[in-house]
Design a protein around this motif. Structure first.
Motif, PDB file in Angstrom:
ATOM      1  N   PHE A 146      10.378  10.038  -6.107  1.00 19.98           N
ATOM      2  CA  PHE A 146       9.854   9.468  -4.880  1.00 19.98           C
ATOM      3  C   PHE A 146       8.510  10.115  -4.566  1.00 19.98           C
ATOM      4  O   PHE A 146       8.160  11.156  -5.115  1.00 19.98           O
ATOM      5  CB  PHE A 146      10.827   9.638  -3.718  1.00 19.98           C
ATOM      6  N   SER A 147       7.756   9.464  -3.684  1.00 15.32           N
ATOM      7  CA  SER A 147       6.444   9.971  -3.296  1.00 15.32           C
ATOM      8  C   SER A 147       6.479  10.367  -1.824  1.00 15.32           C
ATOM      9  O   SER A 147       6.598   9.508  -0.960  1.00 15.32           O
ATOM     10  CB  SER A 147       5.372   8.895  -3.519  1.00 15.32           C
ATOM     11  N   PRO A 148       6.387  11.662  -1.522  1.00 15.52           N
ATOM     12  CA  PRO A 148       6.439  12.092  -0.121  1.00 15.52           C
ATOM     13  C   PRO A 148       5.176  11.776   0.665  1.00 15.52           C
ATOM     14  O   PRO A 148       5.182  11.830   1.876  1.00 15.52           O
ATOM     15  CB  PRO A 148       6.650  13.604  -0.235  1.00 15.52           C
ATOM     16  N   GLN A 149       4.075  11.460  -0.040  1.00 11.11           N
ATOM     17  CA  GLN A 149       2.826  11.140   0.644  1.00 11.11           C
ATOM     18  C   GLN A 149       2.118  10.006  -0.087  1.00 11.11           C
ATOM     19  O   GLN A 149       2.022  10.013  -1.321  1.00 11.11           O
ATOM     20  CB  GLN A 149       1.922  12.366   0.728  1.00 11.11           C
ATOM     21  N   MET A 150       1.643   9.029   0.673  1.00  9.88           N
ATOM     22  CA  MET A 150       0.966   7.876   0.092  1.00  9.88           C
ATOM     23  C   MET A 150      -0.261   7.537   0.928  1.00  9.88           C
ATOM     24  O   MET A 150      -0.374   7.933   2.091  1.00  9.88           O
ATOM     25  CB  MET A 150       1.912   6.668   0.032  1.00  9.88           C
ATOM     26  N   THR A 151      -1.173   6.797   0.312  1.00  9.38           N
ATOM     27  CA  THR A 151      -2.366   6.314   1.001  1.00  9.38           C
ATOM     28  C   THR A 151      -2.174   4.845   1.341  1.00  9.38           C
ATOM     29  O   THR A 151      -1.598   4.094   0.542  1.00  9.38           O
ATOM     30  CB  THR A 151      -3.616   6.487   0.122  1.00  9.38           C
ATOM     31  N   VAL A 152      -2.616   4.458   2.516  1.00 13.68           N
ATOM     32  CA  VAL A 152      -2.474   3.064   2.945  1.00 13.68           C
ATOM     33  C   VAL A 152      -3.024   2.128   1.873  1.00 13.68           C
ATOM     34  O   VAL A 152      -4.126   2.324   1.364  1.00 13.68           O
ATOM     35  CB  VAL A 152      -3.194   2.841   4.287  1.00 13.68           C
ATOM     36  N   LYS A 210      -0.904   8.087   4.825  1.00 14.15           N
ATOM     37  CA  LYS A 210      -2.213   8.433   5.360  1.00 14.15           C
ATOM     38  C   LYS A 210      -3.229   7.357   4.988  1.00 14.15           C
ATOM     39  O   LYS A 210      -3.086   6.681   3.969  1.00 14.15           O
ATOM     40  CB  LYS A 210      -2.669   9.794   4.842  1.00 14.15           C
ATOM     41  N   GLY A 211      -4.248   7.228   5.827  1.00 18.17           N
ATOM     42  CA  GLY A 211      -5.304   6.258   5.548  1.00 18.17           C
ATOM     43  C   GLY A 211      -6.658   6.919   5.623  1.00 18.17           C
ATOM     44  O   GLY A 211      -6.853   7.885   6.375  1.00 18.17           O
ATOM     45  N   TYR A 212      -7.595   6.398   4.846  1.00 19.11           N
ATOM     46  CA  TYR A 212      -8.931   6.988   4.813  1.00 19.11           C
ATOM     47  C   TYR A 212      -9.976   5.893   4.891  1.00 19.11           C
ATOM     48  O   TYR A 212      -9.922   4.915   4.127  1.00 19.11           O
ATOM     49  CB  TYR A 212      -9.132   7.814   3.548  1.00 19.11           C
ATOM     50  N   ILE A 213     -10.912   6.061   5.809  1.00 20.38           N
ATOM     51  CA  ILE A 213     -12.055   5.157   5.900  1.00 20.38           C
ATOM     52  C   ILE A 213     -13.136   5.731   4.993  1.00 20.38           C
ATOM     53  O   ILE A 213     -13.530   6.896   5.136  1.00 20.38           O
ATOM     54  CB  ILE A 213     -12.563   5.056   7.343  1.00 20.38           C
ATOM     55  N   GLU A 234     -15.227   0.935   4.386  1.00 16.51           N
ATOM     56  CA  GLU A 234     -14.123   0.154   3.821  1.00 16.51           C
ATOM     57  C   GLU A 234     -12.794   0.817   4.150  1.00 16.51           C
ATOM     58  O   GLU A 234     -12.651   2.044   4.072  1.00 16.51           O
ATOM     59  CB  GLU A 234     -14.258   0.026   2.300  1.00 16.51           C
ATOM     60  N   TYR A 235     -11.848  -0.005   4.541  1.00 17.09           N
ATOM     61  CA  TYR A 235     -10.490   0.480   4.798  1.00 17.09           C
ATOM     62  C   TYR A 235      -9.501  -0.611   4.411  1.00 17.09           C
ATOM     63  O   TYR A 235      -9.592  -1.748   4.909  1.00 17.09           O
ATOM     64  CB  TYR A 235     -10.298   0.864   6.267  1.00 17.09           C
ATOM     65  N   ASN A 236      -8.602  -0.271   3.519  1.00 23.83           N
ATOM     66  CA  ASN A 236      -7.551  -1.196   3.084  1.00 23.83           C
ATOM     67  C   ASN A 236      -8.129  -2.553   2.667  1.00 23.83           C
ATOM     68  O   ASN A 236      -7.644  -3.612   3.063  1.00 23.83           O
ATOM     69  CB  ASN A 236      -6.517  -1.374   4.201  1.00 23.83           C
ATOM     70  N   ASN A 237      -9.223  -2.487   1.865  1.00 22.24           N
ATOM     71  CA  ASN A 237      -9.861  -3.663   1.258  1.00 22.24           C
ATOM     72  C   ASN A 237     -10.622  -4.538   2.251  1.00 22.24           C
ATOM     73  O   ASN A 237     -11.010  -5.661   1.907  1.00 22.24           O
ATOM     74  CB  ASN A 237      -8.830  -4.530   0.518  1.00 22.24           C
ATOM     75  N   MET A 271     -13.421   4.335  16.921  1.00 22.35           N
ATOM     76  CA  MET A 271     -12.891   3.003  16.664  1.00 22.35           C
ATOM     77  C   MET A 271     -13.840   2.185  15.782  1.00 22.35           C
ATOM     78  O   MET A 271     -15.065   2.198  15.963  1.00 22.35           O
ATOM     79  CB  MET A 271     -12.658   2.261  17.982  1.00 22.35           C
ATOM     80  N   PHE A 272     -13.232   1.486  14.809  1.00 20.66           N
ATOM     81  CA  PHE A 272     -13.966   0.609  13.889  1.00 20.66           C
ATOM     82  C   PHE A 272     -13.390  -0.802  14.014  1.00 20.66           C
ATOM     83  O   PHE A 272     -12.201  -0.975  14.290  1.00 20.66           O
ATOM     84  CB  PHE A 272     -13.802   1.086  12.444  1.00 20.66           C
ATOM     85  N   VAL A 273     -14.235  -1.803  13.804  1.00 21.50           N
ATOM     86  CA  VAL A 273     -13.801  -3.192  13.849  1.00 21.50           C
ATOM     87  C   VAL A 273     -14.187  -3.875  12.538  1.00 21.50           C
ATOM     88  O   VAL A 273     -15.252  -3.594  11.961  1.00 21.50           O
ATOM     89  CB  VAL A 273     -14.428  -3.942  15.053  1.00 21.50           C
ATOM     90  N   ALA A 274     -13.306  -4.739  12.050  1.00 20.96           N
ATOM     91  CA  ALA A 274     -13.594  -5.471  10.820  1.00 20.96           C
ATOM     92  C   ALA A 274     -14.787  -6.402  11.044  1.00 20.96           C
ATOM     93  O   ALA A 274     -14.863  -7.099  12.067  1.00 20.96           O
ATOM     94  CB  ALA A 274     -12.361  -6.264  10.383  1.00 20.96           C
TER      95      ALA A 274
END
Length: 304
Positions: free
Chosen positions: A96-102, A164-167, A185-188, A264-267
């Motif tokens: 299993f993976s205890p940590q993942m990126t969005v 976790k997520g990274y911009i 860019e965030y999550n494509n 805050m960021f907006v698409a």
């Protein structure tokens, strides 16, 4: 005559069975024979009216040789109950993976001792980590933690995944009315900083009340003071995404947004409710055009 009587008594004693002697039996059907008259030792049995005998291994040789429904039932009831195997239905998580990126997906593996029991997976919060029930493939959807559980219908095992997520910076360009703006860019998806929009003819204002916190974005066509744009390497991390309840309202619509370290960021595509958004594949560039031409109030910094 007396000699004859004595002779007869001696003969009677000689031919009598060794088991024929006086003495009462106890509750077990036996009694002591301290002088070993029977030749069987100091204790023997007469249970069931049978001749003097011993119980080898605690079993009466006369009763064990008779097969009756009652004795059969008694024998079966004395058989030990089947031993329960506590590990028979156990299930184990192997990988299993205890940590993942969005945006990242990972397949967790589990093994069940009961091979005939179907395995299924579930998530405590599918908005953060979604899991495919039959395969165990987990996909990180948003920053936060979720508990992933696998079960075989008898036992279950769980682990916690931290998403976790990274911009990051990107090589996709964007212009607002012809003036470049820094992109992320965030999550494509391509994003711009809400506060940066104030320098491009927009009004991005923050407010908070009992209903919650929000950023309202409108186009006001006021003076434009474009900000410096830097060509950072693609995928260079700019901000870490944090869970947030802040809404971004673009025009009158809820807009796709993300909170990076409190900013805050907006698409970029969400600006289409206030003007025309176009993407040029050859140039790898988004453009926003408003019907009114903004007034440039200062020189624009050269890209580098």
């Amino acid at each position: 005559m007396k000699k004859l009587i004595s002779l007869l008594m001696a003969l009677f004693i000689a031919v009598s069975p060794v088991s024929a002697h006086s003495g009462r039996t106890d509750s077990n059907g036996g009694h002591r024979d301290n002088k070993n008259v029977s030749g069987l030792g100091s204790y023997h049995y007469h249970c069931g009216g049978y001749p003097a005998h011993l119980h080898i291994g605690g079993i009466c040789p006369y009763k064990s040789s008779i097969s009756t429904p009652s004795t059969t039932a008694s024998t079966n009831s004395n058989k030990p109950a089947p031993t329960y195997d506590a590990n028979k239905n156990n299930i184990y998580i192997m990988h299993f993976s205890p940590q993942m990126t969005v945006g990242e997906s990972f397949r967790a593996d589990a093994v069940s001792n009961n091979s005939s029991a179907a395995i299924s997976w579930s998530s405590s919060d599918t908005s953060i980590a979604e899991v495919e029930p039959s395969t165990g493939v987990v996909t990180a959807k948003a920053p936060g933690t979720a508990v992933i559980t696998v079960t075989n219908g008898y036992k279950s095992r769980s682990y916690t995944v931290n998403c976790k997520g990274y911009i990051s910076y990107t090589d996709v360009k964007a212009e607002i009315n012809g003036y470049p703006i820094q992109t992320y860019e965030y999550n494509n998806d391509i994003y711009v900083m809400c506060s940066d929009l104030n320098s491009y003819g927009f009004r991005a204002s923050y407010s908070s009340d009992e209903a919650g916190s929000r950023v309202d974005i409108d186009y006001c066509s006021e003076s434009v003071t474009p900000k410096e744009v830097i060509d950072y390497p693609k995928d260079k991390i700019a901000y870490e995404v944090v869970p947030s309840s802040i809404q971004v309202i673009c025009g009158l619509n809820d807009a796709k947004c993300v909170n990076g370290d409190g900013i805050m960021f907006v698409a970029f595509n969400e600006l289409s409710v206030l003007g025309d958004v176009h993407y040029s594949e050859p140039e790898n560039k988004y453009t926003f055009t408003y019907s009114d031409t903004p007034i440039l109030s200062s020189e624009y910094s050269i890209l580098y």
